[in-house]
Design a protein around this motif. Structure first.
Motif, short mmCIF file in Angstrom:
data_model
loop_
_atom_site.label_atom_id
_atom_site.label_comp_id
_atom_site.label_asym_id
_atom_site.label_seq_id
_atom_site.Cartn_x
_atom_site.Cartn_y
_atom_site.Cartn_z
N TRP A 153 -4.97 1.45 -1.26
CA TRP A 153 -4.94 0.11 -0.64
C TRP A 153 -5.49 -0.84 -1.70
O TRP A 153 -6.68 -0.94 -1.91
CB TRP A 153 -5.79 0.09 0.62
CG TRP A 153 -5.69 -1.16 1.44
CD1 TRP A 153 -6.36 -2.33 1.24
CD2 TRP A 153 -4.87 -1.37 2.60
NE1 TRP A 153 -6.02 -3.26 2.20
CE2 TRP A 153 -5.10 -2.69 3.04
CE3 TRP A 153 -3.96 -0.58 3.30
CZ2 TRP A 153 -4.46 -3.23 4.17
CZ3 TRP A 153 -3.33 -1.11 4.41
CH2 TRP A 153 -3.58 -2.42 4.84
N PRO A 207 0.82 -1.21 0.00
CA PRO A 207 0.00 0.00 0.00
C PRO A 207 0.85 1.26 0.00
O PRO A 207 1.92 1.30 0.61
CB PRO A 207 -0.77 -0.12 1.31
CG PRO A 207 0.19 -0.81 2.23
CD PRO A 207 1.00 -1.75 1.35
N THR A 219 0.68 0.95 11.33
CA THR A 219 1.02 2.00 10.37
C THR A 219 2.37 2.63 10.70
O THR A 219 2.93 2.44 11.78
CB THR A 219 -0.04 3.12 10.36
OG1 THR A 219 0.15 3.97 11.51
CG2 THR A 219 -1.45 2.56 10.36
N SER A 235 0.66 -0.25 6.76
CA SER A 235 0.73 0.91 5.87
C SER A 235 1.84 1.84 6.33
O SER A 235 1.95 2.14 7.52
CB SER A 235 -0.60 1.67 5.88
OG SER A 235 -0.45 2.92 5.21
N GLY A 238 -3.34 -5.60 2.04
CA GLY A 238 -2.51 -4.41 1.93
C GLY A 238 -1.38 -4.60 0.95
O GLY A 238 -1.13 -3.76 0.10
#
Length: 490
Positions: free
Chosen positions: A55, A51, A424, A68, A60
């Motif tokens: 996405w 990603p 993330t 991410s 992902g």
């Protein structure tokens, strides 16, 4: 079976078209002609780089890391996260979908239907539905490639839709659903092929992994998880696999057998039987590269269908899996050799027939874990408990080099809901609780940084994306799609 397409700028102009499955010309979606998209086809390069802002793959990325690198929402500012928009799917109770985001459009699914939404506002763009399927079930998502959307219905129809309009391009029945087969998975697209497995409730005919052409749905190859001449049943392949582009290898987890066969030691010695295993296949032709059975005996229905995470650590190409049986596996993904296996839950006992641990629901299950290259930690939704007793959910962070637990976060509420996780680049881990709360945790310490009550069960996994320079987070809850962004006074 009939297919329906809805499209338009608002619900006030909704109209319906319906047609037999093969009559694709009459399925042209005239009501989507005013939807003007200026988008480039999704390429294999795009999928390999996912990603980023978008996405594009169910997990992902092809490594199934559910991570991410986006950083605009981080552990310092997430306390200002607020709802930006919601979208309701009327017949979508307890959604499992992980949305796909591409060029300003979000694609989210329920059983037998696909919805296209504007990512900035949640505005409905179009809806496609197959409404005479024998089974209803659930659905986890779509795959995207070039200008096509690929989707599997509950009754095992693989369909290709025009991503701009929702028009049906082609459909193929890839297995007879009368033989106890059904589908809940998001397809996996690699180059010019679509890969699918199948669910069968550990009964009926053999499971399989099959490849289909993205141009017309023609089946290119099929790998059976049980031999043709056998009384064994089951060995399903119902969750999306992983892919290593450097070796052109797909990795797939294979489920178990029905109770009567699983208890028979001979079932584990049948040549060509790959139940309770992980398999590595050549993506080009389906040739088996290796298979590894994770246990020679499973006392209850713990399958191996949990997601397979690919990573590189200490100059080793690894495959990681937190298994339903309570063990965390680290494997060499080139050879299939198990480096080590270790319990990641406190309660584990396979021998006490009166109180087997973990319970039949498993120490974890289908919900996607997440691996963060930033922290080097593996995050997984875990379930502590044994057969016949109350179970409790935790979000657990462990070190994949030795499976030592770094922290756990006990979730609130019922243990019915089972959401996936997202880590993330902002050093946060997003998940949810049985209480209906979406939560954000510090990826390093496990400290809760933010929560939001939806009041609904949450079974999906969060995704995140960037549009117009702003980061958003989306997750399904009950029959609704929730999208969050940082608070802005404007």
């Amino acid at each position: 079976m009939l297919f329906i397409i809805f499209a338009g700028r608002n619900s006030g102009s909704d109209r319906i078209l319906q047609s037999p499955i093969l009559d694709t010309k009459s399925l042209k979606n005239w009501f989507a002609q005013d939807l003007k998209f200026n988008i480039e086809p999704v390429t294999m390069r795009d999928l390999l780089n996912s990603p980023g802002s978008d996405w594009l793959v169910y997990h992902g990325d092809y490594k199934a890391s559910h991570y991410s690198p986006l950083t605009k929402i981080d552990r310092d500012n997430i306390k200002t996260l607020v709802p930006k928009w919601t979208y309701k799917i009327n017949d979508g109770a307890n959604l499992r979908s992980s949305p796909i985001i591409s060029h300003g459009v979000m694609f989210v699914t329920a059983a037998n239907e696909v919805h296209a939404l504007d990512v900035s506002t949640g505005q409905w763009l179009w809806k496609w539905q197959a409404y005479l399927e024998r089974s209803k079930g659930i659905n986890r998502g779509i795959a995207i490639y070039e200008n096509k959307i690929f989707f599997s219905t509950s009754d095992c129809q693989l369909v290709a839709l025009n991503r701009e309009t929702g028009n049906l391009l082609w459909s193929v029945k890839y297995v007879d659903s009368q033989n106890r087969f059904f589908s809940t998975m998001a397809p996996l697209v690699i180059k010019d092929k679509i890969f699918l497995g199948v669910a069968n409730n550990n009964s009926g005919e053999s499971g399989f992994v099959a490849a289909f052409s993205t141009s017309d749905g023609k089946e290119l190859w099929r790998f059976q998880t049980l031999p043709a001449q056998t009384e064994l049943r089951g060995a399903p392949t119902w969750l999306t696999g992983s892919y290593d582009p450097t070796t052109d290898t797909i990795y797939w987890a294979v489920g178990t057998l029905p109770d009567d066969q699983r208890a028979n030691p001979k079932s584990y010695k049948t040549p060509g039987a790959y139940h309770d295993s992980i398999i590595a296949l050549d993506a080009k032709n389906g040739r088996l590269k290796w298979s590894t059975r994770l246990a020679e005996y499973m006392p209850i229905d713990w399958d191996s269908n949990e997601p397979l995470v690919l990573t590189e650590m200490n100059n080793k190409n690894l495959l990681l899996q937190a298994n339903r049986n309570g063990l965390f596996y680290s494997m060499d993904r080139i050879t299939g050799k198990i480096n080590f296996s270790k319990s990641f839950v406190k309660k584990i006992d396979w021998t006490n027939k009166k109180k087997i641990c973990p319970s039949v629901r498993g120490a974890t299950n289908w919900m996607p874990p997440s691996f963060s290259p930033l922290t080097g930690l593996f995050y997984v939704m875990t379930l502590e408990g044994c057969v016949g007793e109350d179970n409790s959910f935790y979000i657990t962070a462990l070190d994949p080099t030795d499976a030592n637990i770094k922290w756990t976060y006990p979730t609130r509420g019922t243990n019915i809901a089972a959401p996936g996780l997202l880590a993330t680049g902002g050093n946060i881990v997003l998940g949810s609780e049985g209480s209906g709360h979406m939560v954000a945790l510090d990826a390093v310490t496990g400290k809760k940084l933010w929560d939001f009550s939806t009041g609904k069960p949450m079974f999906g996994a969060p995704v995140t994306y960037l549009t117009n320079g702003r980061q958003y987070i989306t997750m399904v809850a009950g029959s609704d799609v929730y999208t969050f962004g940082l608070y802005s006074a404007r």
